[in-house]
Design a protein around this motif. Structure first.
Motif, PDB file in Angstrom:
ATOM      1  N   ILE A  85      72.937  63.347 -55.720  1.00  0.00           N
ATOM      2  CA  ILE A  85      73.072  62.262 -54.744  1.00  0.00           C
ATOM      3  C   ILE A  85      71.849  61.350 -54.801  1.00  0.00           C
ATOM      4  CG2 ILE A  85      73.126  61.754 -52.270  1.00  0.00           C
ATOM      5  CD1 ILE A  85      74.918  64.231 -51.943  1.00  0.00           C
ATOM      6  N   ALA A  86      70.658  61.940 -54.954  1.00  0.00           N
ATOM      7  CA  ALA A  86      69.437  61.136 -55.046  1.00  0.00           C
ATOM      8  C   ALA A  86      69.478  60.249 -56.287  1.00  0.00           C
ATOM      9  CB  ALA A  86      68.208  62.034 -55.064  1.00  0.00           C
ATOM     10  N   ASP A  87      69.945  60.806 -57.406  1.00  0.00           N
ATOM     11  CA  ASP A  87      70.070  59.998 -58.628  1.00  0.00           C
ATOM     12  C   ASP A  87      71.066  58.861 -58.422  1.00  0.00           C
ATOM     13  OD1 ASP A  87      68.278  61.667 -59.860  1.00  0.00           O
ATOM     14  OD2 ASP A  87      69.800  62.829 -60.947  1.00  0.00           O
ATOM     15  N   GLU A  88      72.183  59.183 -57.787  1.00  0.00           N
ATOM     16  CA  GLU A  88      73.205  58.164 -57.533  1.00  0.00           C
ATOM     17  C   GLU A  88      72.664  57.070 -56.607  1.00  0.00           C
ATOM     18  OE1 GLU A  88      77.774  57.871 -55.798  1.00  0.00           O
ATOM     19  OE2 GLU A  88      76.903  59.828 -56.230  1.00  0.00           O
ATOM     20  N   LEU A  89      71.948  57.481 -55.574  1.00  0.00           N
ATOM     21  CA  LEU A  89      71.362  56.498 -54.663  1.00  0.00           C
ATOM     22  C   LEU A  89      70.337  55.621 -55.377  1.00  0.00           C
ATOM     23  CD1 LEU A  89      70.899  58.512 -51.361  1.00  0.00           C
ATOM     24  CD2 LEU A  89      72.459  56.613 -51.760  1.00  0.00           C
ATOM     25  N   GLY A  90      69.597  56.219 -56.294  1.00  0.00           N
ATOM     26  CA  GLY A  90      68.638  55.436 -57.086  1.00  0.00           C
ATOM     27  C   GLY A  90      69.359  54.385 -57.912  1.00  0.00           C
ATOM     28  N   LEU A  91      70.474  54.776 -58.533  1.00  0.00           N
ATOM     29  CA  LEU A  91      71.253  53.814 -59.329  1.00  0.00           C
ATOM     30  C   LEU A  91      71.838  52.709 -58.449  1.00  0.00           C
ATOM     31  CD1 LEU A  91      73.138  56.242 -61.761  1.00  0.00           C
ATOM     32  CD2 LEU A  91      71.270  54.669 -62.321  1.00  0.00           C
ATOM     33  N   ILE A  92      72.331  53.096 -57.272  1.00  0.00           N
ATOM     34  CA  ILE A  92      72.905  52.106 -56.354  1.00  0.00           C
ATOM     35  C   ILE A  92      71.826  51.131 -55.896  1.00  0.00           C
ATOM     36  CG2 ILE A  92      73.897  51.818 -54.051  1.00  0.00           C
ATOM     37  CD1 ILE A  92      75.462  54.431 -54.562  1.00  0.00           C
ATOM     38  N   THR A  93      70.637  51.661 -55.578  1.00  0.00           N
ATOM     39  CA  THR A  93      69.533  50.806 -55.142  1.00  0.00           C
ATOM     40  C   THR A  93      69.124  49.847 -56.250  1.00  0.00           C
ATOM     41  OG1 THR A  93      68.737  52.559 -53.689  1.00  0.00           O
ATOM     42  CG2 THR A  93      67.179  50.829 -54.230  1.00  0.00           C
ATOM     43  N   GLU A  94      69.037  50.356 -57.464  1.00  0.00           N
ATOM     44  CA  GLU A  94      68.671  49.504 -58.597  1.00  0.00           C
ATOM     45  C   GLU A  94      69.718  48.415 -58.815  1.00  0.00           C
ATOM     46  OE1 GLU A  94      67.804  49.960 -63.366  1.00  0.00           O
ATOM     47  OE2 GLU A  94      67.609  51.718 -62.076  1.00  0.00           O
ATOM     48  N   ALA A  95      70.993  48.795 -58.714  1.00  0.00           N
ATOM     49  CA  ALA A  95      72.061  47.805 -58.875  1.00  0.00           C
ATOM     50  C   ALA A  95      71.996  46.763 -57.756  1.00  0.00           C
ATOM     51  CB  ALA A  95      73.421  48.485 -58.891  1.00  0.00           C
ATOM     52  N   GLY A  96      71.715  47.205 -56.541  1.00  0.00           N
ATOM     53  CA  GLY A  96      71.591  46.275 -55.420  1.00  0.00           C
ATOM     54  C   GLY A  96      70.420  45.324 -55.614  1.00  0.00           C
ATOM     55  N   ASN A  97      69.302  45.831 -56.109  1.00  0.00           N
ATOM     56  CA  ASN A  97      68.152  44.958 -56.378  1.00  0.00           C
ATOM     57  C   ASN A  97      68.474  43.943 -57.464  1.00  0.00           C
ATOM     58  OD1 ASN A  97      66.442  46.063 -54.480  1.00  0.00           O
ATOM     59  ND2 ASN A  97      65.549  47.549 -55.898  1.00  0.00           N
ATOM     60  N   ASN A  98      69.156  44.407 -58.505  1.00  0.00           N
ATOM     61  CA  ASN A  98      69.550  43.476 -59.574  1.00  0.00           C
ATOM     62  C   ASN A  98      70.482  42.395 -59.030  1.00  0.00           C
ATOM     63  OD1 ASN A  98      68.054  44.889 -61.436  1.00  0.00           O
ATOM     64  ND2 ASN A  98      69.775  46.088 -62.187  1.00  0.00           N
ATOM     65  N   LEU A  99      71.435  42.792 -58.201  1.00  0.00           N
ATOM     66  CA  LEU A  99      72.369  41.832 -57.611  1.00  0.00           C
ATOM     67  C   LEU A  99      71.621  40.852 -56.707  1.00  0.00           C
ATOM     68  CD1 LEU A  99      75.310  40.937 -57.225  1.00  0.00           C
ATOM     69  CD2 LEU A  99      75.464  42.598 -55.363  1.00  0.00           C
ATOM     70  N   ALA A 100      70.693  41.378 -55.923  1.00  0.00           N
ATOM     71  CA  ALA A 100      69.909  40.501 -55.043  1.00  0.00           C
ATOM     72  C   ALA A 100      69.085  39.509 -55.856  1.00  0.00           C
ATOM     73  CB  ALA A 100      68.999  41.337 -54.153  1.00  0.00           C
ATOM     74  N   ASP A 101      68.518  39.966 -56.963  1.00  0.00           N
ATOM     75  CA  ASP A 101      67.758  39.054 -57.835  1.00  0.00           C
ATOM     76  C   ASP A 101      68.654  37.953 -58.395  1.00  0.00           C
ATOM     77  OD1 ASP A 101      65.389  40.418 -57.468  1.00  0.00           O
ATOM     78  OD2 ASP A 101      65.568  41.609 -59.318  1.00  0.00           O
ATOM     79  N   ARG A 102      69.853  38.334 -58.833  1.00  0.00           N
ATOM     80  CA  ARG A 102      70.778  37.331 -59.372  1.00  0.00           C
ATOM     81  C   ARG A 102      71.198  36.331 -58.301  1.00  0.00           C
ATOM     82  NH1 ARG A 102      75.542  40.241 -62.119  1.00  0.00           N
ATOM     83  NH2 ARG A 102      74.905  41.949 -60.782  1.00  0.00           N
ATOM     84  N   ILE A 103      71.467  36.850 -57.099  1.00  0.00           N
ATOM     85  CA  ILE A 103      71.857  35.946 -56.006  1.00  0.00           C
ATOM     86  C   ILE A 103      70.700  35.001 -55.684  1.00  0.00           C
ATOM     87  CG2 ILE A 103      72.411  35.843 -53.544  1.00  0.00           C
ATOM     88  CD1 ILE A 103      74.032  38.418 -53.926  1.00  0.00           C
ATOM     89  N   GLU A 104      69.498  35.563 -55.649  1.00  0.00           N
ATOM     90  CA  GLU A 104      68.318  34.740 -55.340  1.00  0.00           C
ATOM     91  C   GLU A 104      68.125  33.677 -56.419  1.00  0.00           C
ATOM     92  OE1 GLU A 104      63.534  35.312 -54.542  1.00  0.00           O
ATOM     93  OE2 GLU A 104      64.781  37.063 -54.861  1.00  0.00           O
ATOM     94  N   ARG A 105      68.257  34.067 -57.668  1.00  0.00           N
ATOM     95  CA  ARG A 105      68.126  33.092 -58.748  1.00  0.00           C
ATOM     96  C   ARG A 105      69.231  32.041 -58.666  1.00  0.00           C
ATOM     97  NH1 ARG A 105      68.508  36.633 -63.443  1.00  0.00           N
ATOM     98  NH2 ARG A 105      68.025  38.407 -62.154  1.00  0.00           N
ATOM     99  N   GLY A 106      70.430  32.485 -58.322  1.00  0.00           N
ATOM    100  CA  GLY A 106      71.545  31.546 -58.204  1.00  0.00           C
ATOM    101  C   GLY A 106      71.318  30.572 -57.059  1.00  0.00           C
ATOM    102  N   LEU A 107      70.862  31.082 -55.929  1.00  0.00           N
ATOM    103  CA  LEU A 107      70.608  30.202 -54.791  1.00  0.00           C
ATOM    104  C   LEU A 107      69.438  29.275 -55.066  1.00  0.00           C
ATOM    105  CD1 LEU A 107      71.120  32.547 -51.715  1.00  0.00           C
ATOM    106  CD2 LEU A 107      72.607  30.721 -52.498  1.00  0.00           C
ATOM    107  N   SER A 108      68.406  29.805 -55.697  1.00  0.00           N
ATOM    108  CA  SER A 108      67.244  28.959 -56.014  1.00  0.00           C
ATOM    109  C   SER A 108      67.628  27.891 -57.025  1.00  0.00           C
ATOM    110  CB  SER A 108      66.105  29.808 -56.587  1.00  0.00           C
ATOM    111  OG  SER A 108      65.666  30.732 -55.636  1.00  0.00           O
TER     112      SER A 108
END
Length: 138
Positions: free
Chosen positions: A83-106
């Motif tokens: 579960i910890a590994d899965e949560l790490g992957l989910i967090t990393e994916a969320g950070n990547n998505l947030a970066d893309r959204i931020e770049r898109g908005l910027s």
């Protein structure tokens, strides 16, 4: 003199016999005390034996329980690790998505600035709030 000496010897023998009887009576009483102590000691040994058998049984039960709990803990530990590994992957994916959204908005903000300088302040404010929320979420 022979009568007197016989009488003295008989008197000494009588005194010795009386002392032997007294000593034998004392020894007999002490043997009775020892016998009663022996019976009490036997009862204590029986109780101790029962307690030892119960303790051995309890230790065996504890070992069995500890083995079962150890197995459960290993299973739960493996699940928690997965579960910890899965949560790490989910967090990393969320950070990547947030970066893309931020770049898109910027990028969208920069493109809109070039295309439409008369953009409303309300939409700018919304974009800034979204960017701030994304930054805080990290």
């Amino acid at each position: 003199m022979t009568e007197i000496s016989t009488l003295i010897v008989d008197g000494i023998l009588a005194v010795l016999l009386v002392s032997v009887i007294v000593v034998c009576t004392i020894v007999y009483r002490r043997l009775g005390t020892i016998k009663s102590g022996q019976a009490e000691l036997r009862a204590l040994v029986d109780q101790l034996n029962t307690a030892v058998v119960d303790a051995q049984r309890s230790v065996a039960n504890l070992k069995t329980s500890a083995t079962e709990i150890e197995g459960r803990l290993q299973i739960e530990g493996k699940k928690a690790s997965a579960i910890a590994d899965e949560l790490g992957l989910i967090t990393e994916a969320g950070n990547n998505l947030a970066d893309r959204i931020e770049r898109g908005l910027s990028g969208a903000t920069a493109a809109k600035k070039q295309q439409a300088p008369a953009e409303t302040s309300a939409s700018k404010k919304q974009q800034e709030e979204i960017l701030a929320a994304l930054r805080e979420a990290r």
